[in-house]
Design an enzyme around this catalytic site. Sequence first.
Site, PDB file in Angstrom:
ATOM      1  N   THR A 110       0.837  -1.189   0.000  1.00 53.04           N
ATOM      2  CA  THR A 110       0.000   0.000   0.000  1.00 53.04           C
ATOM      3  C   THR A 110       0.868   1.233   0.000  1.00 53.04           C
ATOM      4  O   THR A 110       1.717   1.400   0.860  1.00 53.04           O
ATOM      5  CB  THR A 110      -0.917   0.045   1.226  1.00 53.04           C
ATOM      6  N   THR A 186       9.263  -2.373   0.309  1.00 51.98           N
ATOM      7  CA  THR A 186      10.660  -1.949   0.457  1.00 51.98           C
ATOM      8  C   THR A 186      11.650  -3.104   0.574  1.00 51.98           C
ATOM      9  O   THR A 186      12.822  -2.928   0.281  1.00 51.98           O
ATOM     10  CB  THR A 186      10.826  -1.062   1.705  1.00 51.98           C
ATOM     11  N   ASP A 187      11.185  -4.295   0.985  1.00 50.70           N
ATOM     12  CA  ASP A 187      12.149  -5.364   1.271  1.00 50.70           C
ATOM     13  C   ASP A 187      13.041  -5.697   0.078  1.00 50.70           C
ATOM     14  O   ASP A 187      14.230  -5.900   0.233  1.00 50.70           O
ATOM     15  CB  ASP A 187      11.408  -6.635   1.718  1.00 50.70           C
ATOM     16  N   LYS A 265      18.744  -1.742   1.020  1.00 53.66           N
ATOM     17  CA  LYS A 265      18.005  -1.563   2.267  1.00 53.66           C
ATOM     18  C   LYS A 265      18.913  -2.031   3.399  1.00 53.66           C
ATOM     19  O   LYS A 265      19.334  -3.181   3.422  1.00 53.66           O
ATOM     20  CB  LYS A 265      16.713  -2.389   2.245  1.00 53.66           C
TER      21      LYS A 265
END
Lengths: 465, 669
Positions: A110, A186-187, A265
């Site tokens: 989302t 984001t992972d 990340k």
Amino acid sequence: MSATDKHGYEGYRDPTKSVMKRFGVTVWSQVQAETTRGPFHGLVLPRSETSDADHLVLKLGSGYNVGLRADTITKLTKTGYKQAHYKIPEEEFPSDPSKPSVILLGTGGTIASRLDYRTGAVIPAFSPGELYGSVPELSEICNLQTEKLFGEFSENIGPTHYIALAKRIGEAIAGGADGIVIGHGTDTMHHTAAALSFMVQRPPVPVVMVGSQRSSDRPSSDAARNLIHATWAAGCGSIAEVMVCMFGPTSDRYNLLHRGTRVRKMHSSTRSTFRTLGDVPLAMLQDRELTPIHATWNKRRDDRDVDVHAVFDERVTILYYYPNMQPDLIDAVVDAGYKGIVIAGTGLGHVNRKVYPALERARNAGVSVFMTLQTLWGFVQMHVYETGREILEFGVVPLANMLPEVAYVKLGWALAMHPDDPGAVKDLMTTTLAGEMTEREPHDGYLVFQGGVPEIDELLGRIWS
Amino acid sequence: MSVALDANPRTDPPLDFPDREFGELSHQDYAELGFLCGLEVHQQLLTDRKLFCRCPAGIRSQQVDAEVLRHMRPTLSELGEYDGCALMEYKTRKEIIYQLARSSVCTYEMDDTPPFPIDEQAVQVAISIARLFGLDLVSELHVMRKQYLDGSIPTGFQRTAMIGGGGTIPFRASELGSDRMLRIRQLTLEEDSCREVSDVGHRITFRTDRLGMPLIETVTEPDLLTPLDAARGNRLLAAIARSSGKVRRGPGAARQDVNVSIAGSRRVEIKGVPSWRWIPRLTHNEAFRHLNLLRLRRELLARSVNAAHLAISAKGLPWECSDLVVEASSIVRRSSFGPIWDAISRGDTICAVKLPGFGGLLEHPTQPGVTFAHEIEERVRVIACPTTRPFMIGRADYGVDAATWRAVRSALRAGEGDAVVLLWGAPEDAATAAREVLLRAQDSLVGVPSETRQASAGGNTGFERILPGPERMYPDTDTPPLPIVDAWVDTIDVVERPWERADRYVAAGVPAAAAEELATSPWAELFDDLSPSAPSTARRLAFAIIKRGHGLRARLGAETASAAERLRPLVEATDAGRISPHWFEAAFYELLVDSGPAEHILDRWRPSSDDCQQQEMDVVRANVAKLSGKSADARLRWAMGQVLSTVTMDPLQLRDRLVRELALTEDGA
């Protein structure tokens, strides 16, 4: 379980489900519950599938949810029924011919959302109209078009998605888009960023990936700011590369634009998790102003030329070396039919002597093996120690300061570009296409501050204020 | 709390009730006003760690190692509407600064790390206190997020979980009768918020050391029907929580929100009242603020003012889209009035707003020394965030020259019956301020707006924010539900409730009022430790503890055991009849102030030997004869004084003896 059986008992199993049936109560029933711990009145909510089978969840009038253990329930009296219908009102996204056109491609997760306060459900907002309702600032930046490509969590995104995305980006560029934003979990955002960097070369317009570290249903979320900055970078920014646009510091101050092949990340949860490694970021974004940091980047162009190579061979893997790694592991990978292996080696690019025979067997089987670093910073340098020189003998190819995940993605792409041609694959891998290897590491390309050291604490006291 | 519960059940405002100061009303008067009060008592728990991370609890740090800057965005409800409170906070466009110290804060509090499993020590304390209140316990804890956009919590929500609800406790201290009960709606376990350091203009600064500390919030039903009862109810709740022995003490460890309404008004929350002592005056003044606002409403309705007259569109610059607002910079530029000059020199936008039908009503009183203009000005201050005072001018006699004021009124075409206010600030702030003036004026047609208000020590309240709606709660997806199993609940000790304790003290011989007071005092444990056996000793000990309570800690230290050690010989001697109960308090006091051995001190209070007593009786017998001119009563008193100045004996026994042996009698006897 029949469909009707499931319907009305979402997430409930026995013994709770039997109790619900006994008293003729389903999800969304308003109930008066008598229990051995006292009476409770509330709305029966669906239960999370991963929660235990023993409790009934009620939302009380105060807004609090509570769980009632099935064996404490002596009576349930249904007093009403109130099913939740999730719907987000849409407002038309304003159109302004003087503003650039941006396409937002959704991959899942989302970017923006609204809350259903009654049930606590998070409802994703994605269409321009929905987004306009939750991030109205976007209408001041561009004319927005959105397209949901997939509905996947970041961890489920892989080669088929890279290919679909790359093709769609090519079409969007041909169709005249002034910029492209990709919403992504984001992972694995940096994997996808790397893949698109190789699949979509020399784009004339910005291709900006964005996500959020704090879900958009919370007031402190970074989602809206990230989306605003990413949309601005795509529609108005001058850098035409595949980039990641995320928070710079944890404070709501500025975003950074990272090159898609150098970003990673680096923290499981902080807002400032995305960092450029071994180099400086491309630019800072603050208050709709882009300040370049990097000396070189590709400028936005008016043409529509772009090289899209949307291919990927999935028979690649990444092996994270550890002391005492056994050769059978590499043998197993080769036997399983893998065509390429990226090793994340220690130090300057080393593995232990035990796996030498396996490396030799891999080469003989036509498997391409490349060396990267688990130190993440620095260059592979296999001539310094004898170990390195020995490993080179087995045809292992060093990849300078290419990040291991980037090397993995590039190798999958390169193998598909040149099937059954290890020589061409090696050439492609060792040629820098999108900044994945750099000639030099600037002194400030490696910065991992050590807290507690007086000079660093002093610096943090100043810059974190 | 649902909207339905927010409205006072009585809809007939007592508009003609006379204005009265605090202290002048009886409980019947408050009944006539329809005064209703409910409490939300917040009490920090005594745990080692914070509720959702492993930071130490209870550390107060002044050090600032770093600052984090954040903003809060409202999130929409399913109806696409912002919560009124959320919208207001967003309008303020605040920059929120969090000051953090490494010793007390980690990345969890900064909303950069998801929560760790809930602190079980805190859950256990919360459960034990919930059992003291006799609440129905939930069998599974669900952590919820309660939205707060004021910045006091970096996530924008408070993690909170329902422990139990639906309890009733005896409220014997009520001024309405000792048979009153107080209903407890619910008890929740939640994390504490930040401490505000400053709030100037668009920048609010918080310190984060307190953030995340476990606390319980105990919510009562609106069963407190007078200001005094509100304070007494608060003391009772605090005492019950303290009786668990597992709550924090000291400044800021307990704070209460006090909800007030009267007939015809709605619940207003007075937030963060630091002491129960403030409650009576605050709630009294707030009740009359409601009454005054309801009177203002009546006047406006009589003048046929309606919301349409005050309407303004939500978009655009007010002075461009409404006849009620003018951009007044050019009109006031010749004014000699200082604040206007300053505003002009800062380059502020100056605007004037007309409130049709409000002529003379800005001076309508609301609280002691405060008028309706102040209500508007507070809204402007909090929402538009101006930085220079005054934030608003609502009348010419504030210092504005008459010519300027006339020009402003004329630009607005304001007539006799209209009120006018002047505002200034950065263009966006001036626009927000003008809009807010009209919104507050619209609210006055409702009567009492639903607000959260700040308490001031003087007893007045000030606007803090719009009261948040009930629909701001949603599940915390970061924490799994926690089953509260029977075995666990059963192992949690439930200590005696204060009223049960009071009953026990009464049975031991302590008068009811003293028993109530002792039961909620921190020294109840001392009384239990000493456990006097004779009713007369129990009574004397209870009185002594209540009277000397303040000195106990200073003299004997905070430890009950050491205080008991010191006082035990006295209690034993009195129980055994070796010391008269009459001298108990005096001996008690000497044990506190005299650090000598207890036995030596007690020796002074033992009855003197029979020989000594007889000797003194003989002396008095010889002297009393000389007092023949005095009344019998005076002679008796003199004789008692004489004897007791040298020997120690029970005064009642002495009196009997004097009467018997010296034939001294009281007058008329």
